[in-house]
Design a protein around this motif. Structure first.
Motif, PDB file in Angstrom:
ATOM      1  N   UNK A   1       0.848  -1.172   0.000  1.00 32.17           N
ATOM      2  CA  UNK A   1       0.000   0.000   0.000  1.00 32.17           C
ATOM      3  C   UNK A   1       0.893   1.234   0.000  1.00 32.17           C
ATOM      4  N   UNK A   2       0.538   2.194  -0.816  1.00 30.48           N
ATOM      5  CA  UNK A   2       1.322   3.413  -0.936  1.00 30.48           C
ATOM      6  C   UNK A   2       1.146   4.304   0.287  1.00 30.48           C
ATOM      7  N   UNK A   3       2.169   5.086   0.553  1.00 28.44           N
ATOM      8  CA  UNK A   3       2.161   5.986   1.705  1.00 28.44           C
ATOM      9  C   UNK A   3       0.962   6.923   1.679  1.00 28.44           C
ATOM     10  N   UNK A   4       0.636   7.461   0.522  1.00 32.57           N
ATOM     11  CA  UNK A   4      -0.494   8.391   0.425  1.00 32.57           C
ATOM     12  C   UNK A   4      -1.812   7.695   0.754  1.00 32.57           C
ATOM     13  N   UNK A   5      -1.961   6.443   0.329  1.00 33.25           N
ATOM     14  CA  UNK A   5      -3.180   5.691   0.641  1.00 33.25           C
ATOM     15  C   UNK A   5      -3.306   5.473   2.144  1.00 33.25           C
ATOM     16  N   UNK A   6      -2.188   5.133   2.775  1.00 31.50           N
ATOM     17  CA  UNK A   6      -2.185   4.914   4.224  1.00 31.50           C
ATOM     18  C   UNK A   6      -2.567   6.202   4.944  1.00 31.50           C
ATOM     19  N   UNK A   7      -1.995   7.315   4.528  1.00 29.86           N
ATOM     20  CA  UNK A   7      -2.314   8.607   5.148  1.00 29.86           C
ATOM     21  C   UNK A   7      -3.792   8.945   4.987  1.00 29.86           C
ATOM     22  N   UNK A   8      -4.331   8.690   3.799  1.00 29.89           N
ATOM     23  CA  UNK A   8      -5.746   8.982   3.546  1.00 29.89           C
ATOM     24  C   UNK A   8      -6.642   8.113   4.425  1.00 29.89           C
ATOM     25  N   UNK A   9      -6.360   6.819   4.493  1.00 31.09           N
ATOM     26  CA  UNK A   9      -7.167   5.921   5.316  1.00 31.09           C
ATOM     27  C   UNK A   9      -7.058   6.267   6.792  1.00 31.09           C
ATOM     28  N   UNK A  10      -5.850   6.591   7.230  1.00 26.83           N
ATOM     29  CA  UNK A  10      -5.674   6.958   8.627  1.00 26.83           C
ATOM     30  C   UNK A  10      -6.428   8.248   8.935  1.00 26.83           C
ATOM     31  N   UNK A  11      -6.423   9.183   7.994  1.00 22.01           N
ATOM     32  CA  UNK A  11      -7.176  10.418   8.173  1.00 22.01           C
ATOM     33  C   UNK A  11      -8.672  10.155   8.288  1.00 22.01           C
ATOM     34  N   UNK A  12      -9.191   9.260   7.445  1.00 20.37           N
ATOM     35  CA  UNK A  12     -10.610   8.891   7.525  1.00 20.37           C
ATOM     36  C   UNK A  12     -10.923   8.249   8.873  1.00 20.37           C
ATOM     37  N   UNK A  13     -10.018   7.403   9.333  1.00 20.18           N
ATOM     38  CA  UNK A  13     -10.190   6.744  10.624  1.00 20.18           C
ATOM     39  C   UNK A  13     -10.262   7.786  11.742  1.00 20.18           C
ATOM     40  N   UNK A  14      -9.323   8.707  11.764  1.00 18.70           N
ATOM     41  CA  UNK A  14      -9.280   9.731  12.813  1.00 18.70           C
ATOM     42  C   UNK A  14     -10.505  10.642  12.758  1.00 18.70           C
ATOM     43  N   UNK A  15     -10.995  10.957  11.565  1.00 20.03           N
ATOM     44  CA  UNK A  15     -12.169  11.811  11.435  1.00 20.03           C
ATOM     45  C   UNK A  15     -13.441  11.134  11.926  1.00 20.03           C
ATOM     46  N   UNK A  16     -13.452   9.811  11.926  1.00 24.39           N
ATOM     47  CA  UNK A  16     -14.639   9.069  12.370  1.00 24.39           C
ATOM     48  C   UNK A  16     -14.717   8.956  13.894  1.00 24.39           C
ATOM     49  N   UNK A  17     -13.686   9.385  14.592  1.00 26.78           N
ATOM     50  CA  UNK A  17     -13.666   9.296  16.054  1.00 26.78           C
ATOM     51  C   UNK A  17     -14.695  10.233  16.671  1.00 26.78           C
ATOM     52  N   UNK A  18     -15.201   9.822  17.814  1.00 27.02           N
ATOM     53  CA  UNK A  18     -16.138  10.642  18.592  1.00 27.02           C
ATOM     54  C   UNK A  18     -15.773  10.485  20.060  1.00 27.02           C
ATOM     55  N   UNK A  19     -16.287  11.375  20.869  1.00 27.60           N
ATOM     56  CA  UNK A  19     -16.085  11.256  22.313  1.00 27.60           C
ATOM     57  C   UNK A  19     -17.437  10.990  22.959  1.00 27.60           C
ATOM     58  N   UNK A  20     -17.507   9.895  23.682  1.00 30.20           N
ATOM     59  CA  UNK A  20     -18.726   9.517  24.381  1.00 30.20           C
ATOM     60  C   UNK A  20     -18.377   9.350  25.853  1.00 30.20           C
ATOM     61  N   UNK A  21     -19.000  10.171  26.683  1.00 26.98           N
ATOM     62  CA  UNK A  21     -18.757  10.150  28.129  1.00 26.98           C
ATOM     63  C   UNK A  21     -17.257  10.210  28.451  1.00 26.98           C
ATOM     64  N   UNK A  22     -16.546  11.063  27.709  1.00 24.40           N
ATOM     65  CA  UNK A  22     -15.129  11.289  27.962  1.00 24.40           C
ATOM     66  C   UNK A  22     -14.198  10.235  27.389  1.00 24.40           C
ATOM     67  N   UNK A  23     -14.723   9.301  26.597  1.00 24.91           N
ATOM     68  CA  UNK A  23     -13.907   8.226  26.026  1.00 24.91           C
ATOM     69  C   UNK A  23     -13.890   8.362  24.508  1.00 24.91           C
ATOM     70  N   UNK A  24     -12.696   8.368  23.931  1.00 22.79           N
ATOM     71  CA  UNK A  24     -12.565   8.387  22.480  1.00 22.79           C
ATOM     72  C   UNK A  24     -13.028   7.037  21.939  1.00 22.79           C
ATOM     73  N   UNK A  25     -13.914   7.056  20.937  1.00 17.95           N
ATOM     74  CA  UNK A  25     -14.422   5.796  20.408  1.00 17.95           C
ATOM     75  C   UNK A  25     -14.859   5.965  18.960  1.00 17.95           C
TER      76      UNK A  25
END
Length: 109
Positions: A1-25
Motif C-alpha cells: 500500500x502506498x504511503x499516500x493511501x495509508x495517510x488517507x485511510x488513517x485520516x478517515x479513521x481519525x475523522x470518524x472518532x467521537x467522544x462519548x462520556x469522555x472516552x474516544x471511540x
C-alpha cells in the motif's frame, strides 16, 4: 500500500472518532466501510475474532466493545433501530489484526 493511501485511510479513521462520556471511540457502523468492508456481516466476523482474542487473554470485552443500538432513517421517513458497537482505539487495533487479509485497506489503528 502506498504511503499516500495509508495517510488517507488513517485520516478517515481519525475523522470518524467521537467522544462519548469522555472516552474516544468509533462506531463500528461508521468504521466498516473505511476498512473496506461492503457488508456489515462480513465486518462482524473480524469483530467477533477480535472480541474472542481479547476475552481469551482474560479481559472483559465490554471494556472496549460496547454494544449499543441506534435509530436510522429509512426511505419515506420510516425509522429503524440497528445494532452498533462503540469501539475504543484498542478495539479498533484488535479488529485490524483480525480483519480479512484480502482487504487492501489493512491499516492498523
Amino acid at each position: 500500500m502506498k504511503t499516500e493511501e495509508v495517510k488517507q485511510l488513517f485520516g478517515q479513521f481519525e475523522q470518524a472518532a467521537a467522544e462519548v462520556e469522555g472516552v474516544e471511540c468509533w462506531s463500528a457502523r461508521e468504521l466498516y466501510p473505511i476498512l473496506g468492508y461492503s457488508q456489515w456481516r462480513n465486518f462482524m466476523n473480524a469483530v467477533d475474532k477480535a472480541k474472542e482474542s481479547y476475552q481469551n487473554a482474560g479481559n472483559k470485552v465490554s471494556d472496549h466493545f460496547a454494544d449499543i443500538s441506534k435509530t436510522i432513517v429509512m426511505p419515506k421517513g420510516a425509522e429503524k433501530e440497528i445494532d452498533d458497537i462503540l469501539l475504543t482505539r484498542y478495539a479498533c487495533y484488535l479488529i485490524a489484526q483480525n480483519e480479512d487479509p484480502r482487504k487492501s485497506q489493512n491499516i492498523h489503528c
